[in-house]
Design a protein around this motif. Structure first.
Motif, short mmCIF file in Angstrom:
data_model
loop_
_atom_site.label_atom_id
_atom_site.label_comp_id
_atom_site.label_asym_id
_atom_site.label_seq_id
_atom_site.Cartn_x
_atom_site.Cartn_y
_atom_site.Cartn_z
N SER A 46 -10.63 -37.66 24.40
CA SER A 46 -9.95 -36.52 25.04
C SER A 46 -10.27 -35.20 24.34
O SER A 46 -9.94 -34.14 24.85
CB SER A 46 -8.44 -36.75 25.02
OG SER A 46 -7.95 -36.69 23.69
N GLY A 47 -10.85 -35.26 23.14
CA GLY A 47 -11.10 -34.05 22.38
C GLY A 47 -9.95 -33.63 21.50
O GLY A 47 -10.02 -32.58 20.85
N ALA A 48 -8.88 -34.43 21.45
CA ALA A 48 -7.73 -34.09 20.61
C ALA A 48 -8.00 -34.33 19.14
O ALA A 48 -7.28 -33.83 18.28
CB ALA A 48 -6.50 -34.89 21.04
N LEU A 49 -9.05 -35.11 18.83
CA LEU A 49 -9.36 -35.46 17.45
C LEU A 49 -10.87 -35.50 17.27
O LEU A 49 -11.58 -36.06 18.11
CB LEU A 49 -8.75 -36.83 17.10
CG LEU A 49 -8.93 -37.33 15.67
CD1 LEU A 49 -8.11 -36.50 14.70
CD2 LEU A 49 -8.52 -38.80 15.57
N ASP A 50 -11.34 -34.89 16.19
CA ASP A 50 -12.76 -34.91 15.86
C ASP A 50 -12.91 -35.52 14.48
O ASP A 50 -12.55 -34.90 13.48
CB ASP A 50 -13.36 -33.50 15.90
CG ASP A 50 -14.87 -33.49 15.74
OD1 ASP A 50 -15.42 -34.45 15.17
OD2 ASP A 50 -15.51 -32.52 16.19
N ILE A 51 -13.42 -36.74 14.42
CA ILE A 51 -13.53 -37.45 13.15
C ILE A 51 -14.40 -36.69 12.16
O ILE A 51 -14.10 -36.62 10.96
CB ILE A 51 -14.10 -38.88 13.36
CG1 ILE A 51 -13.19 -39.68 14.29
CG2 ILE A 51 -14.26 -39.59 12.02
CD1 ILE A 51 -11.80 -39.91 13.78
N ASP A 52 -15.48 -36.09 12.63
CA ASP A 52 -16.42 -35.41 11.74
C ASP A 52 -15.81 -34.18 11.08
O ASP A 52 -16.29 -33.73 10.03
CB ASP A 52 -17.68 -35.00 12.50
CG ASP A 52 -18.50 -36.21 12.94
OD1 ASP A 52 -18.40 -37.25 12.28
OD2 ASP A 52 -19.22 -36.11 13.95
N ASP A 53 -14.78 -33.60 11.70
CA ASP A 53 -14.16 -32.38 11.16
C ASP A 53 -13.03 -32.66 10.17
O ASP A 53 -12.49 -31.72 9.58
CB ASP A 53 -13.62 -31.52 12.30
CG ASP A 53 -14.71 -30.69 12.97
OD1 ASP A 53 -15.82 -30.62 12.39
OD2 ASP A 53 -14.46 -30.14 14.05
N LEU A 54 -12.66 -33.91 10.00
CA LEU A 54 -11.53 -34.24 9.14
C LEU A 54 -11.85 -33.97 7.67
O LEU A 54 -12.90 -34.37 7.17
CB LEU A 54 -11.14 -35.71 9.31
CG LEU A 54 -10.54 -36.09 10.67
CD1 LEU A 54 -10.49 -37.61 10.81
CD2 LEU A 54 -9.15 -35.50 10.83
N ASP A 55 -10.93 -33.32 6.98
CA ASP A 55 -11.10 -33.06 5.56
C ASP A 55 -10.74 -34.27 4.71
O ASP A 55 -11.23 -34.42 3.59
CB ASP A 55 -10.25 -31.85 5.14
CG ASP A 55 -10.79 -30.57 5.74
OD1 ASP A 55 -11.69 -29.96 5.13
OD2 ASP A 55 -10.32 -30.17 6.82
N ILE A 56 -9.88 -35.13 5.24
CA ILE A 56 -9.48 -36.31 4.48
C ILE A 56 -8.97 -37.38 5.43
O ILE A 56 -8.37 -37.08 6.47
CB ILE A 56 -8.39 -35.98 3.44
CG1 ILE A 56 -8.10 -37.19 2.55
CG2 ILE A 56 -7.12 -35.47 4.10
CD1 ILE A 56 -7.24 -36.89 1.34
N ILE A 57 -9.25 -38.63 5.10
CA ILE A 57 -8.66 -39.79 5.78
C ILE A 57 -7.96 -40.63 4.73
O ILE A 57 -8.52 -40.93 3.67
CB ILE A 57 -9.72 -40.65 6.50
CG1 ILE A 57 -10.39 -39.87 7.63
CG2 ILE A 57 -9.10 -41.93 7.04
CD1 ILE A 57 -11.50 -40.65 8.35
N ILE A 58 -6.70 -40.99 5.01
CA ILE A 58 -5.94 -41.89 4.15
C ILE A 58 -5.68 -43.17 4.93
O ILE A 58 -5.18 -43.12 6.06
CB ILE A 58 -4.61 -41.28 3.70
CG1 ILE A 58 -4.87 -40.07 2.78
CG2 ILE A 58 -3.75 -42.31 2.97
CD1 ILE A 58 -3.60 -39.38 2.31
N GLY A 59 -6.04 -44.31 4.35
CA GLY A 59 -5.83 -45.58 5.03
C GLY A 59 -5.06 -46.56 4.16
O GLY A 59 -5.28 -46.64 2.96
N THR A 60 -4.15 -47.28 4.80
CA THR A 60 -3.37 -48.30 4.12
C THR A 60 -3.47 -49.60 4.90
O THR A 60 -3.21 -49.63 6.10
CB THR A 60 -1.89 -47.90 3.99
OG1 THR A 60 -1.78 -46.63 3.33
CG2 THR A 60 -1.10 -48.94 3.22
#
Length: 338
Positions: free
Chosen positions: A48-62
């Motif tokens: 939908s264009g609501a999220l751009d993975i390449d533009d993310l400054d950080i990803i936190i995963g648990t």
């Protein structure tokens, strides 16, 4: 309760001449059901264009989010994750890693040994204060974890050992100190990406703890189901949170999980409000009661990925109309995430 609150979608362009917004993505726990849920929700957000993975400054995963976050940072797209979750052809289970773990016992005696060791790991994981390390002889006699990596597991085909260059934090807990451990590239623990992903997803009592340079690590969900609070003080503009084990609204959820999901939601919203008080806008995606029922009570079961990812995709698409754009600019000066 609100299942999604978008105050500024990640894909929404900033005003002319403004700096690029600094954004983050937080992916929470949820077992195999959570991985499938992440696949569907992320596909809807990115398509939908609501999220751009390449533009993310950080990803936190648990836990489940650590597996998905690591794959995203290693170049697997949300669309590809969705296709993998949807695949029901021959060999699909192997491509998803459904065969990674197998029962760790081969006799009633070894089952009893595993039960004792797993009970110790589970109990120790829930305590937040240091205890003496279990002697090596006892660890060998009573190993923790009812499941173990199967002989056919090929982790290299799913994740590299080297960390990606982009900011990726995977969260685990040290069962001896009781402390939360953030695993990252060049971090003090020195874990490989594979070790970090396995440690963050090592559900106490079910999967074996991961030993890394003298530390015994288990699922980061023991500390927090999303660990969103790690972003406090980081001065991001916007954060998207996907919490598969949360609950967006009261409903007919299986009793064993309703209290858990309500607890996850309540604690998540505390961190959300703390971030918003700092000026960060936060988009929260939690499953509805209908989607929670599809997840089921056993979130580690195999064979439900296609159904769960389809439902998560459809529910996320239906909630995109709830987008509300932030109208008041932040007055906080940005600093880099460290």
């Amino acid at each position: 309760m609100s299942g999604v609150t978008f105050l500024r979608p990640l894909g929404y362009p900033p005003p002319p001449n403004a700096r690029k917004p600094r954004t983050g993505l937080v992916l929470g726990v949820g077992g195999r059901a959570g991985i499938a849920h992440h696949a569907g929700a992320l596909h809807a957000l990115t398509a939908s264009g609501a999220l751009d993975i390449d533009d993310l400054d950080i990803i936190i995963g648990t836990s489940a989010g650590a597996i998905v976050g690591a794959q995203l940072r290693c170049g697997v797209t949300p669309h590809e994750l969705y296709q993998i979750a949807q695949d029901t052809s021959e060999g699909a289970a192997k491509r998803r890693g459904d065969d990674f773990f197998a029962p760790a016992w081969d006799s009633p005696f070894s089952l009893a040994q595993r039960a004792v060791g797993s009970s110790w790991v589970l109990g120790r994981s829930l305590m937040r204060f240091p205890l003496p390390v279990m002697p090596r002889q006892l660890r060998s006699l009573f190993p923790g974890g009812m499941m173990q990596l199967s002989g056919s597991a090929d982790l290299d085909s799913h994740l590299p050992r080297q960390w990606p260059d982009q900011n990726l934090w995977l969260v685990a807990v040290d069962i001896h100190s009781g402390r939360r451990i953030v695993l990252r590239k060049d971090g003090p623990v020195g874990a490989t990406l594979q070790q970090a992903a396995l440690a963050s997803a090592a559900v106490p009592g079910i999967y074996p703890p991961i030993r890394v340079n003298g530390r015994t690590l288990v699922d980061g969900g023991v500390h927090s189901n999303t660990n969103l609070d790690l972003l406090l003080g980081k001065k991001l503009d916007h954060v998207t949170v996907i919490a598969p084990l949360g609950l967006s609204s009261p409903g007919a959820v299986p009793p064993p999980l309703f209290a858990v999901r309500q607890f996850v939601h309540t604690n998540l919203m505390r961190s959300v409000e703390a971030l918003r008080a700092e000026g960060t806008t936060v988009a929260v995606l939690e499953p509805s009661s209908d989607l929670s029922r599809i997840h089921g009570v056993n979130t580690l079961r195999v064979g439900a990925s296609a159904e769960i990812s389809s439902a998560a995709y459809a529910e996320t698409v239906s909630r995109l109309s709830d987008l509300v754009r932030e109208t008041e600019p932040r007055n906080v000066e940005a600093t880099a995430v460290s």
